[in-house]
Design a protein around this motif. Structure first.
Motif, PDB file in Angstrom:
ATOM      1  N   LEU A  63      53.243  51.353  39.940  1.00 47.54           N
ATOM      2  CA  LEU A  63      52.724  52.067  41.101  1.00 47.54           C
ATOM      3  C   LEU A  63      51.225  51.816  41.289  1.00 47.54           C
ATOM      4  CD1 LEU A  63      54.611  55.474  40.684  1.00 47.54           C
ATOM      5  CD2 LEU A  63      55.062  53.681  42.374  1.00 47.54           C
ATOM      6  N   ILE A  64      50.490  51.822  40.171  1.00 46.75           N
ATOM      7  CA  ILE A  64      49.045  51.547  40.242  1.00 46.75           C
ATOM      8  C   ILE A  64      48.803  50.121  40.719  1.00 46.75           C
ATOM      9  CG2 ILE A  64      46.918  51.348  38.899  1.00 46.75           C
ATOM     10  CD1 ILE A  64      48.071  53.493  37.008  1.00 46.75           C
ATOM     11  N   THR A  65      49.551  49.182  40.166  1.00 49.24           N
ATOM     12  CA  THR A  65      49.429  47.777  40.555  1.00 49.24           C
ATOM     13  C   THR A  65      49.735  47.599  42.037  1.00 49.24           C
ATOM     14  OG1 THR A  65      50.023  47.015  38.338  1.00 49.24           O
ATOM     15  CG2 THR A  65      50.314  45.445  40.130  1.00 49.24           C
ATOM     16  N   ALA A  66      50.801  48.248  42.501  1.00 50.79           N
ATOM     17  CA  ALA A  66      51.176  48.151  43.911  1.00 50.79           C
ATOM     18  C   ALA A  66      50.063  48.669  44.816  1.00 50.79           C
ATOM     19  CB  ALA A  66      52.464  48.931  44.155  1.00 50.79           C
ATOM     20  N   ALA A  67      49.437  49.794  44.437  1.00 51.35           N
ATOM     21  CA  ALA A  67      48.366  50.365  45.250  1.00 51.35           C
ATOM     22  C   ALA A  67      47.199  49.391  45.393  1.00 51.35           C
ATOM     23  CB  ALA A  67      47.889  51.677  44.633  1.00 51.35           C
ATOM     24  N   VAL A  68      46.807  48.751  44.294  1.00 48.61           N
ATOM     25  CA  VAL A  68      45.701  47.789  44.336  1.00 48.61           C
ATOM     26  C   VAL A  68      46.072  46.581  45.182  1.00 48.61           C
ATOM     27  CG1 VAL A  68      44.271  46.235  42.957  1.00 48.61           C
ATOM     28  CG2 VAL A  68      44.800  48.525  42.107  1.00 48.61           C
ATOM     29  N   LEU A  69      47.276  46.058  45.000  1.00 44.95           N
ATOM     30  CA  LEU A  69      47.686  44.859  45.730  1.00 44.95           C
ATOM     31  C   LEU A  69      47.898  45.124  47.213  1.00 44.95           C
ATOM     32  CD1 LEU A  69      50.150  43.257  43.139  1.00 44.95           C
ATOM     33  CD2 LEU A  69      47.729  42.733  43.539  1.00 44.95           C
ATOM     34  N   ILE A  70      48.341  46.325  47.557  1.00 47.38           N
ATOM     35  CA  ILE A  70      48.463  46.687  48.979  1.00 47.38           C
ATOM     36  C   ILE A  70      47.090  46.728  49.622  1.00 47.38           C
ATOM     37  CG2 ILE A  70      48.997  48.607  50.539  1.00 47.38           C
ATOM     38  CD1 ILE A  70      51.458  49.167  48.779  1.00 47.38           C
ATOM     39  N   PHE A  71      46.101  47.278  48.900  1.00 50.00           N
ATOM     40  CA  PHE A  71      44.727  47.267  49.417  1.00 50.00           C
ATOM     41  C   PHE A  71      44.243  45.841  49.660  1.00 50.00           C
ATOM     42  CE2 PHE A  71      40.337  46.404  48.027  1.00 50.00           C
ATOM     43  CZ  PHE A  71      39.655  46.935  49.119  1.00 50.00           C
ATOM     44  N   VAL A  72      44.473  44.963  48.693  1.00 50.76           N
ATOM     45  CA  VAL A  72      44.044  43.571  48.836  1.00 50.76           C
ATOM     46  C   VAL A  72      44.773  42.908  49.996  1.00 50.76           C
ATOM     47  CG1 VAL A  72      43.994  41.299  47.728  1.00 50.76           C
ATOM     48  CG2 VAL A  72      43.413  43.345  46.406  1.00 50.76           C
ATOM     49  N   ASN A  73      46.060  43.194  50.155  1.00 51.73           N
ATOM     50  CA  ASN A  73      46.836  42.605  51.248  1.00 51.73           C
ATOM     51  C   ASN A  73      46.305  43.034  52.607  1.00 51.73           C
ATOM     52  OD1 ASN A  73      49.100  41.098  52.317  1.00 51.73           O
ATOM     53  ND2 ASN A  73      50.058  43.072  52.776  1.00 51.73           N
ATOM     54  N   GLU A  74      45.785  44.245  52.684  1.00 56.61           N
ATOM     55  CA  GLU A  74      45.205  44.725  53.943  1.00 56.61           C
ATOM     56  C   GLU A  74      43.795  44.196  54.149  1.00 56.61           C
ATOM     57  OE1 GLU A  74      46.730  46.482  56.289  1.00 56.61           O
ATOM     58  OE2 GLU A  74      48.594  46.489  55.135  1.00 56.61           O
ATOM     59  N   ALA A  75      43.038  44.108  53.057  1.00 55.91           N
ATOM     60  CA  ALA A  75      41.628  43.712  53.170  1.00 55.91           C
ATOM     61  C   ALA A  75      41.436  42.201  53.213  1.00 55.91           C
ATOM     62  CB  ALA A  75      40.839  44.294  51.992  1.00 55.91           C
ATOM     63  N   ARG A  76      42.066  41.498  52.276  1.00 57.11           N
ATOM     64  CA  ARG A  76      41.878  40.050  52.146  1.00 57.11           C
ATOM     65  C   ARG A  76      43.182  39.412  51.673  1.00 57.11           C
ATOM     66  NH1 ARG A  76      37.805  36.959  54.412  1.00 57.11           N
ATOM     67  NH2 ARG A  76      37.775  34.923  53.378  1.00 57.11           N
ATOM     68  N   GLU A 103      45.452  38.102  59.285  1.00 59.37           N
ATOM     69  CA  GLU A 103      44.010  38.234  59.508  1.00 59.37           C
ATOM     70  C   GLU A 103      43.374  39.159  58.478  1.00 59.37           C
ATOM     71  OE1 GLU A 103      40.893  39.536  63.063  1.00 59.37           O
ATOM     72  OE2 GLU A 103      43.055  39.516  63.419  1.00 59.37           O
ATOM     73  N   SER A 104      42.240  38.718  57.939  1.00 57.56           N
ATOM     74  CA  SER A 104      41.518  39.510  56.946  1.00 57.56           C
ATOM     75  C   SER A 104      40.674  40.583  57.620  1.00 57.56           C
ATOM     76  CB  SER A 104      40.611  38.606  56.103  1.00 57.56           C
ATOM     77  OG  SER A 104      41.366  37.636  55.424  1.00 57.56           O
ATOM     78  N   ARG A 105      40.646  41.751  57.025  1.00 61.24           N
ATOM     79  CA  ARG A 105      39.821  42.836  57.545  1.00 61.24           C
ATOM     80  C   ARG A 105      38.449  42.857  56.896  1.00 61.24           C
ATOM     81  NH1 ARG A 105      43.807  48.142  58.191  1.00 61.24           N
ATOM     82  NH2 ARG A 105      45.373  47.144  59.544  1.00 61.24           N
ATOM     83  N   LEU A 106      38.374  42.368  55.663  1.00 59.67           N
ATOM     84  CA  LEU A 106      37.106  42.330  54.947  1.00 59.67           C
ATOM     85  C   LEU A 106      36.820  40.906  54.487  1.00 59.67           C
ATOM     86  CD1 LEU A 106      37.465  45.491  52.644  1.00 59.67           C
ATOM     87  CD2 LEU A 106      36.296  45.347  54.848  1.00 59.67           C
ATOM     88  N   SER A 107      35.546  40.595  54.306  1.00 57.83           N
ATOM     89  CA  SER A 107      35.171  39.295  53.765  1.00 57.83           C
ATOM     90  C   SER A 107      35.488  39.257  52.279  1.00 57.83           C
ATOM     91  CB  SER A 107      33.686  39.041  53.979  1.00 57.83           C
ATOM     92  OG  SER A 107      32.913  39.952  53.210  1.00 57.83           O
TER      93      SER A 107
END
Length: 330
Positions: free
Chosen positions: A193-206, A218-222
Protein backbone atom coordinates in the motif's frame (compact mmCIF):
# COMPACT_ATOMS: atom_id res chain seq x y z
CA UNK A 1 14.61 -8.70 7.87
CA UNK A 2 18.12 -7.45 8.59
CA UNK A 3 19.84 -10.66 9.70
CA UNK A 4 22.47 -10.57 12.43
CA UNK A 5 25.75 -12.43 12.00
CA UNK A 6 24.78 -15.03 14.62
CA UNK A 7 22.06 -16.33 12.29
CA UNK A 8 24.43 -17.52 9.56
CA UNK A 9 27.51 -19.72 9.40
CA UNK A 10 30.61 -18.43 7.59
CA UNK A 11 30.02 -20.96 4.79
CA UNK A 12 26.44 -19.79 4.18
CA UNK A 13 27.49 -16.15 4.52
CA UNK A 14 30.26 -16.65 1.96
CA UNK A 15 27.91 -18.37 -0.47
CA UNK A 16 25.39 -15.54 -0.26
CA UNK A 17 28.16 -12.96 -0.71
CA UNK A 18 29.13 -14.73 -3.95
CA UNK A 19 25.54 -14.82 -5.21
CA UNK A 20 24.88 -11.17 -4.30
CA UNK A 21 28.18 -10.04 -5.82
CA UNK A 22 27.34 -11.90 -9.03
CA UNK A 23 23.95 -10.20 -9.22
CA UNK A 24 25.62 -6.83 -8.56
CA UNK A 25 28.22 -7.37 -11.30
CA UNK A 26 25.50 -8.29 -13.79
CA UNK A 27 23.48 -5.24 -12.73
CA UNK A 28 26.46 -2.95 -13.29
CA UNK A 29 26.88 -4.39 -16.79
CA UNK A 30 23.20 -3.85 -17.60
CA UNK A 31 23.14 -0.30 -16.20
CA UNK A 32 26.17 0.59 -18.30
CA UNK A 33 24.44 -0.74 -21.39
CA UNK A 34 21.28 1.23 -20.59
CA UNK A 35 23.44 4.36 -20.19
CA UNK A 36 20.74 6.67 -18.83
CA UNK A 37 22.48 9.39 -16.75
CA UNK A 38 19.09 10.86 -15.76
CA UNK A 39 18.83 7.96 -13.31
CA UNK A 40 21.69 9.32 -11.17
CA UNK A 41 19.65 11.89 -9.18
CA UNK A 42 16.74 9.44 -8.97
CA UNK A 43 19.02 6.71 -7.56
CA UNK A 44 20.31 9.18 -4.97
CA UNK A 45 17.00 10.55 -3.80
CA UNK A 46 15.17 7.21 -3.89
CA UNK A 47 18.01 5.56 -1.98
CA UNK A 48 17.59 8.25 0.67
CA UNK A 49 13.82 7.78 0.54
CA UNK A 50 14.04 4.03 1.14
CA UNK A 51 16.61 4.50 3.91
CA UNK A 52 14.40 7.03 5.70
CA UNK A 53 11.18 5.05 5.33
CA UNK A 54 12.86 1.88 6.60
CA UNK A 55 13.22 3.73 9.91
CA UNK A 56 9.43 3.98 10.16
CA UNK A 57 8.36 0.73 11.79
CA UNK A 58 4.58 0.34 11.73
CA UNK A 59 2.68 -1.85 14.22
CA UNK A 60 1.00 -5.02 12.98
CA UNK A 61 -2.24 -4.96 15.02
CA UNK A 62 -2.86 -7.83 17.40
CA UNK A 63 0.62 -9.34 17.08
CA UNK A 64 3.04 -7.31 19.18
CA UNK A 65 5.22 -7.08 16.08
CA UNK A 66 6.10 -4.34 13.63
CA UNK A 67 7.31 -4.05 10.08
CA UNK A 68 8.94 -1.52 7.82
CA UNK A 69 9.28 -0.84 4.13
CA UNK A 70 11.76 -3.07 2.33
CA UNK A 71 11.91 -0.92 -0.80
CA UNK A 72 13.11 -3.21 -3.56
CA UNK A 73 9.81 -3.24 -5.42
CA UNK A 74 9.51 0.55 -5.25
CA UNK A 75 13.05 1.14 -6.46
CA UNK A 76 12.77 -1.27 -9.37
CA UNK A 77 9.45 0.25 -10.46
CA UNK A 78 11.23 3.60 -10.80
CA UNK A 79 14.75 2.64 -11.80
CA UNK A 80 14.42 -0.80 -13.31
CA UNK A 81 15.72 -3.98 -11.67
CA UNK A 82 19.42 -3.31 -12.22
CA UNK A 83 19.78 0.29 -11.03
CA UNK A 84 17.22 -0.50 -8.31
CA UNK A 85 19.31 -3.43 -7.07
CA UNK A 86 22.48 -1.32 -6.93
CA UNK A 87 20.58 1.40 -5.07
CA UNK A 88 19.37 -1.12 -2.49
CA UNK A 89 22.94 -2.32 -2.00
CA UNK A 90 23.95 1.26 -1.19
CA UNK A 91 21.17 1.54 1.39
CA UNK A 92 22.00 -1.79 3.05
CA UNK A 93 25.73 -1.02 3.07
CA UNK A 94 25.20 2.28 4.89
CA UNK A 95 22.81 0.66 7.36
CA UNK A 96 25.30 -2.11 8.07
CA UNK A 97 28.48 -0.06 8.44
CA UNK A 98 27.28 3.26 9.86
CA UNK A 99 24.39 2.05 12.02
CA UNK A 100 25.23 -1.64 12.70
CA UNK A 101 21.81 -2.57 11.32
CA UNK A 102 22.29 -6.13 10.08
CA UNK A 103 25.53 -8.05 10.45
CA UNK A 104 28.54 -7.50 8.22
CA UNK A 105 29.02 -11.25 7.82
CA UNK A 106 25.32 -11.52 6.94
CA UNK A 107 25.37 -8.61 4.47
CA UNK A 108 25.36 -10.92 1.45
CA UNK A 109 22.27 -12.64 2.86
CA UNK A 110 20.53 -9.33 3.53
CA UNK A 111 21.24 -8.07 0.02
CA UNK A 112 19.79 -11.23 -1.45
CA UNK A 113 16.77 -11.41 0.86
CA UNK A 114 15.83 -7.73 0.80
CA UNK A 115 17.06 -6.53 -2.60
CA UNK A 116 17.26 -9.40 -5.08
CA UNK A 117 13.67 -10.58 -4.88
CA UNK A 118 12.08 -7.15 -4.92
CA UNK A 119 14.27 -5.80 -7.69
CA UNK A 120 14.30 -8.83 -9.99
CA UNK A 121 11.28 -11.02 -9.21
CA UNK A 122 9.02 -8.09 -8.41
CA UNK A 123 10.10 -5.98 -11.37
CA UNK A 124 10.48 -8.59 -14.11
CA UNK A 125 7.70 -11.05 -13.24
CA UNK A 126 5.06 -8.72 -11.81
CA UNK A 127 5.57 -5.02 -12.51
CA UNK A 128 6.71 -5.18 -16.15
CA UNK A 129 4.01 -7.56 -17.45
CA UNK A 130 1.22 -5.64 -15.72
CA UNK A 131 2.49 -2.28 -16.98
CA UNK A 132 3.10 -3.49 -20.53
CA UNK A 133 -0.06 -1.86 -21.88
CA UNK A 134 0.19 1.27 -19.75
CA UNK A 135 -0.10 2.39 -16.15
CA UNK A 136 -3.22 3.19 -14.14
CA UNK A 137 -3.99 3.58 -10.46
CA UNK A 138 -5.58 0.15 -10.31
CA UNK A 139 -2.63 -1.52 -12.03
CA UNK A 140 -0.14 0.24 -9.77
CA UNK A 141 -2.03 -0.83 -6.64
CA UNK A 142 -2.38 -4.45 -7.79
CA UNK A 143 1.24 -4.80 -8.91
CA UNK A 144 2.58 -3.07 -5.78
CA UNK A 145 0.65 -5.23 -3.32
CA UNK A 146 1.19 -8.45 -5.26
CA UNK A 147 4.88 -7.70 -5.78
CA UNK A 148 5.59 -6.70 -2.19
CA UNK A 149 3.71 -9.65 -0.70
CA UNK A 150 5.37 -12.20 -2.99
CA UNK A 151 8.91 -10.86 -2.71
CA UNK A 152 8.69 -10.42 1.06
CA UNK A 153 7.47 -14.00 1.36
CA UNK A 154 10.47 -15.14 -0.69
CA UNK A 155 12.79 -13.07 1.47
CA UNK A 156 11.33 -14.45 4.70
CA UNK A 157 11.61 -17.99 3.35
CA UNK A 158 15.25 -17.38 2.44
CA UNK A 159 15.99 -16.22 5.99
CA UNK A 160 14.58 -19.50 7.31
CA UNK A 161 16.50 -21.56 4.76
CA UNK A 162 19.76 -19.74 5.49
CA UNK A 163 19.41 -20.41 9.21
CA UNK A 164 18.59 -24.05 8.42
CA UNK A 165 21.69 -24.40 6.24
CA UNK A 166 23.74 -22.71 8.98
CA UNK A 167 22.59 -25.24 11.56
CA UNK A 168 20.99 -22.74 13.93
CA UNK A 169 19.27 -25.28 16.19
CA UNK A 170 17.62 -22.60 18.33
CA UNK A 171 15.47 -21.84 15.29
CA UNK A 172 14.07 -25.19 14.09
CA UNK A 173 13.08 -24.80 10.45
CA UNK A 174 9.45 -25.96 10.50
CA UNK A 175 8.52 -23.80 13.50
CA UNK A 176 10.60 -20.81 12.38
CA UNK A 177 9.26 -20.75 8.83
CA UNK A 178 5.73 -21.24 10.17
CA UNK A 179 6.19 -18.09 12.24
CA UNK A 180 8.09 -15.99 9.69
CA UNK A 181 5.77 -16.39 6.71
CA UNK A 182 2.44 -15.21 8.22
CA UNK A 183 3.88 -12.11 9.90
CA UNK A 184 5.71 -11.10 6.72
CA UNK A 185 2.52 -11.63 4.75
CA UNK A 186 0.94 -8.84 6.78
CA UNK A 187 4.05 -6.66 6.52
CA UNK A 188 4.15 -7.18 2.75
CA UNK A 189 0.53 -6.08 2.38
CA UNK A 190 1.21 -2.83 4.23
CA UNK A 191 4.40 -2.24 2.24
CA UNK A 192 2.40 -2.79 -0.95
CA UNK A 193 0.00 0.00 0.00
CA UNK A 194 2.85 2.39 0.84
CA UNK A 195 4.64 1.51 -2.40
CA UNK A 196 1.45 2.04 -4.40
CA UNK A 197 0.92 5.49 -2.85
CA UNK A 198 4.43 6.63 -3.81
CA UNK A 199 4.20 5.22 -7.34
CA UNK A 200 0.77 6.76 -7.93
CA UNK A 201 2.23 10.13 -6.96
CA UNK A 202 5.10 9.64 -9.41
CA UNK A 203 2.68 8.53 -12.13
CA UNK A 204 0.74 11.76 -11.68
CA UNK A 205 3.77 14.02 -11.30
CA UNK A 206 6.36 12.53 -13.66
CA UNK A 207 5.05 9.35 -15.36
CA UNK A 208 8.17 8.93 -17.48
CA UNK A 209 10.01 7.89 -14.31
CA UNK A 210 8.03 4.66 -14.11
CA UNK A 211 10.05 1.79 -15.54
CA UNK A 212 8.55 -0.42 -18.22
CA UNK A 213 5.53 1.82 -18.87
CA UNK A 214 4.87 2.23 -22.59
CA UNK A 215 2.15 4.91 -22.65
CA UNK A 216 2.94 8.61 -22.92
CA UNK A 217 1.31 10.85 -20.36
CA UNK A 218 1.83 14.54 -19.78
CA UNK A 219 4.01 15.38 -16.78
CA UNK A 220 2.66 17.74 -14.15
CA UNK A 221 6.01 18.39 -12.50
CA UNK A 222 9.54 18.70 -13.82
CA UNK A 223 12.10 16.01 -13.02
CA UNK A 224 13.89 18.45 -10.69
CA UNK A 225 10.71 19.33 -8.79
CA UNK A 226 9.69 15.67 -8.47
CA UNK A 227 13.12 14.74 -7.11
CA UNK A 228 13.00 17.66 -4.65
CA UNK A 229 9.53 16.64 -3.39
CA UNK A 230 10.69 13.06 -2.81
CA UNK A 231 13.83 14.36 -1.12
CA UNK A 232 11.84 16.56 1.24
CA UNK A 233 9.55 13.65 2.11
CA UNK A 234 12.63 11.53 2.85
CA UNK A 235 14.06 14.24 5.12
CA UNK A 236 10.77 14.61 7.02
CA UNK A 237 10.43 10.84 7.41
CA UNK A 238 14.00 10.35 8.60
CA UNK A 239 14.23 13.46 10.77
CA UNK A 240 10.74 13.76 12.25
CA UNK A 241 8.36 10.87 11.58
CA UNK A 242 11.01 8.33 12.65
CA UNK A 243 10.57 9.60 16.22
CA UNK A 244 7.09 8.05 16.25
CA UNK A 245 8.07 4.64 14.84
CA UNK A 246 6.69 1.53 16.52
CA UNK A 247 8.79 0.20 19.39
CA UNK A 248 7.66 -3.39 18.78
CA UNK A 249 10.24 -5.84 17.37
CA UNK A 250 10.23 -6.30 13.61
CA UNK A 251 9.02 -9.46 11.92
CA UNK A 252 12.34 -11.31 12.16
CA UNK A 253 13.03 -10.37 15.79
CA UNK A 254 9.43 -11.17 16.74
CA UNK A 255 9.70 -14.58 15.08
CA UNK A 256 12.98 -15.32 16.86
CA UNK A 257 11.44 -14.36 20.20
CA UNK A 258 8.46 -16.61 19.56
CA UNK A 259 10.60 -19.59 18.55
CA UNK A 260 13.78 -19.29 20.64
CA UNK A 261 12.63 -17.00 23.43
CA UNK A 262 15.33 -14.45 22.60
CA UNK A 263 16.55 -12.22 19.78
CA UNK A 264 20.16 -12.39 20.96
CA UNK A 265 21.78 -15.57 19.67
CA UNK A 266 25.51 -15.98 20.23
CA UNK A 267 28.11 -17.11 17.71
CA UNK A 268 31.78 -17.79 18.30
CA UNK A 269 34.65 -17.95 15.85
CA UNK A 270 37.24 -15.87 14.09
CA UNK A 271 34.99 -14.75 11.25
CA UNK A 272 32.38 -13.40 13.69
CA UNK A 273 35.03 -11.60 15.76
CA UNK A 274 36.53 -9.91 12.69
CA UNK A 275 33.12 -8.81 11.40
CA UNK A 276 32.16 -7.46 14.82
CA UNK A 277 35.42 -5.52 15.20
CA UNK A 278 34.96 -3.89 11.79
CA UNK A 279 31.38 -2.89 12.55
CA UNK A 280 32.35 -1.55 15.96
CA UNK A 281 34.86 0.73 14.28
CA UNK A 282 32.56 1.96 11.49
CA UNK A 283 29.21 2.23 13.32
CA UNK A 284 29.34 5.83 14.48
CA UNK A 285 25.59 5.82 15.17
CA UNK A 286 24.76 2.29 16.36
CA UNK A 287 21.04 1.48 16.36
CA UNK A 288 20.36 4.93 14.86
CA UNK A 289 21.37 6.79 18.01
CA UNK A 290 24.29 8.62 19.56
CA UNK A 291 26.68 6.26 21.31
CA UNK A 292 25.92 5.87 25.03
CA UNK A 293 22.92 8.18 24.76
CA UNK A 294 19.14 7.74 24.71
CA UNK A 295 18.43 11.20 23.35
CA UNK A 296 15.73 11.30 20.68
CA UNK A 297 17.91 13.79 18.83
CA UNK A 298 20.10 10.85 17.90
CA UNK A 299 17.26 9.29 15.93
CA UNK A 300 16.55 12.47 13.97
CA UNK A 301 20.25 13.05 13.37
CA UNK A 302 20.67 9.46 12.19
CA UNK A 303 17.73 9.74 9.80
CA UNK A 304 18.98 12.90 8.14
CA UNK A 305 22.69 12.05 8.10
CA UNK A 306 22.05 8.49 6.95
CA UNK A 307 19.92 9.69 4.05
CA UNK A 308 22.61 12.18 2.99
CA UNK A 309 25.32 9.52 3.21
CA UNK A 310 23.25 7.19 1.03
CA UNK A 311 22.86 9.95 -1.59
CA UNK A 312 26.58 10.72 -1.50
CA UNK A 313 27.64 7.08 -1.83
CA UNK A 314 25.24 6.31 -4.66
CA UNK A 315 26.08 9.40 -6.69
CA UNK A 316 29.81 8.92 -6.07
CA UNK A 317 29.57 5.26 -7.10
CA UNK A 318 27.81 6.21 -10.34
CA UNK A 319 30.77 8.38 -11.33
CA UNK A 320 33.58 6.37 -9.75
CA UNK A 321 32.52 3.10 -11.38
CA UNK A 322 31.27 4.80 -14.52
CA UNK A 323 27.81 3.32 -14.37
CA UNK A 324 26.80 5.91 -16.94
CA UNK A 325 28.96 7.28 -19.74
CA UNK A 326 28.51 10.33 -21.90
CA UNK A 327 27.02 9.41 -25.23
CA UNK A 328 29.18 10.15 -28.24
CA UNK A 329 27.85 12.97 -30.36
CA UNK A 330 27.27 12.16 -33.99
Amino acid sequence: MHMADALVSPAVAGTMYVLSTGAAAYSIKQVREENDPKKIPVMGVMGAFVFATQMLNFTIPGTGSSGHLCGGMMLSALLGPYAGFLTMIGVLLVQCLLFADGGLLALGCNIWNMAFYGCFIGALLIWKPIMKTGASRAKIIISSILGCVLTLQLGALSVSMETLASGITELPFSVFVGTMQPIHLAIGAVEGLITAAVLIFVNEARPELLWGVSDEKESRLSLKTTVIVLGVIAAVCGGVVSLFASAFPDGLEWSMEKVAGTTELEAQGGAYAVAESIQSATSLLPDYAFKNSESVAGTSFSGIVGALVVVAILVAACYAFRFFKKKNKV
